[in-house]
Design a protein around this motif. Structure first.
Motif, mmCIF file in Angstrom:
data_model
loop_
_atom_site.group_PDB
_atom_site.id
_atom_site.type_symbol
_atom_site.label_atom_id
_atom_site.label_comp_id
_atom_site.label_asym_id
_atom_site.label_seq_id
_atom_site.Cartn_x
_atom_site.Cartn_y
_atom_site.Cartn_z
ATOM 1 N N ALA A 217 5.975 58.401 48.287
ATOM 2 C CA ALA A 217 4.860 59.139 47.696
ATOM 3 C C ALA A 217 5.108 59.329 46.213
ATOM 4 C CB ALA A 217 4.707 60.507 48.362
ATOM 5 N N GLN B 280 2.053 63.109 47.118
ATOM 6 C CA GLN B 280 0.859 62.447 47.616
ATOM 7 C C GLN B 280 1.197 61.018 47.962
ATOM 8 O OE1 GLN B 280 -2.643 62.407 45.061
ATOM 9 N NE2 GLN B 280 -3.958 62.294 46.862
ATOM 10 N N LYS C 2 -3.442 59.503 51.422
ATOM 11 C CA LYS C 2 -3.288 60.810 52.048
ATOM 12 C C LYS C 2 -3.563 61.924 51.048
ATOM 13 C CE LYS C 2 -0.058 59.497 55.694
ATOM 14 N NZ LYS C 2 1.224 59.836 56.391
ATOM 15 N N GLU C 3 -3.759 63.123 51.588
ATOM 16 C CA GLU C 3 -3.957 64.290 50.758
ATOM 17 C C GLU C 3 -2.623 64.746 50.156
ATOM 18 O OE1 GLU C 3 -7.932 64.301 51.370
ATOM 19 O OE2 GLU C 3 -6.917 65.875 50.217
ATOM 20 N N ARG C 4 -2.727 65.453 49.060
ATOM 21 C CA ARG C 4 -1.532 66.070 48.493
ATOM 22 C C ARG C 4 -0.999 67.138 49.446
ATOM 23 N NH1 ARG C 4 -3.889 67.844 42.778
ATOM 24 N NH2 ARG C 4 -5.665 68.201 44.170
ATOM 25 N N GLU C 5 0.323 67.237 49.530
ATOM 26 C CA GLU C 5 0.912 68.233 50.412
ATOM 27 C C GLU C 5 2.093 68.905 49.726
ATOM 28 O OE1 GLU C 5 2.869 66.872 53.934
ATOM 29 O OE2 GLU C 5 3.904 65.235 52.916
#
Length: 121
Positions: free
Chosen positions: A87, A35, A39-42
């Protein structure tokens, strides 16, 4: 209760490398998510119990996920780091397969505490 303990994050310059490790309390389907700020977790990479792996497109050729022989330790070798790789990286585990591109992070039951990777240009 599942315990996941990550290590290996740090601050590096662009083009550098790091190796993340995650020790699990048992043998599961496992992977790495990240993350970035705002931003969103990916999903980044996943490892099935049979050793098959998958990666998100942005890290293919640069990141390698692997398991130790005991299979309760997960690694992520990250090379050719870019600033956009900055991240918090999380080790995740589940009793069912984790799909790097389609598994919704909220449904994954087990998460480590995270390890920060910061890449400067």
């Amino acid at each position: 209760q599942v315990h996941l303990v990550e290590s290996g994050g740090g601050s590096v310059q662009s083009g550098g490398s790091l190796r993340l490790s995650c020790v699990a309390s048992a043998y599961y389907y496992m992977g790495w998510f990240r993350q970035a700020p705002g931003k969103e977790r990916e999903g980044v990479a996943t490892s099935d119990k049979d050793g098959s792996t998958s990666y998100t497109d942005s890290v293919k050729g640069r990141f390698t996920i692997s398991r130790a022989n005991a299979k309760d330790t997960l690694y992520l070798q990250i090379n050719s780091l870019k600033p956009e790789d900055t991240a918090m990286y999380y080790c995740v585990a589940d009793i069912i397969p984790i799909e790097v591109a389609t598994t919704i992070p909220d449904v994954i039951p087990y998460w480590g505490q995270g390890t920060q990777v910061t890449v400067s240009s």
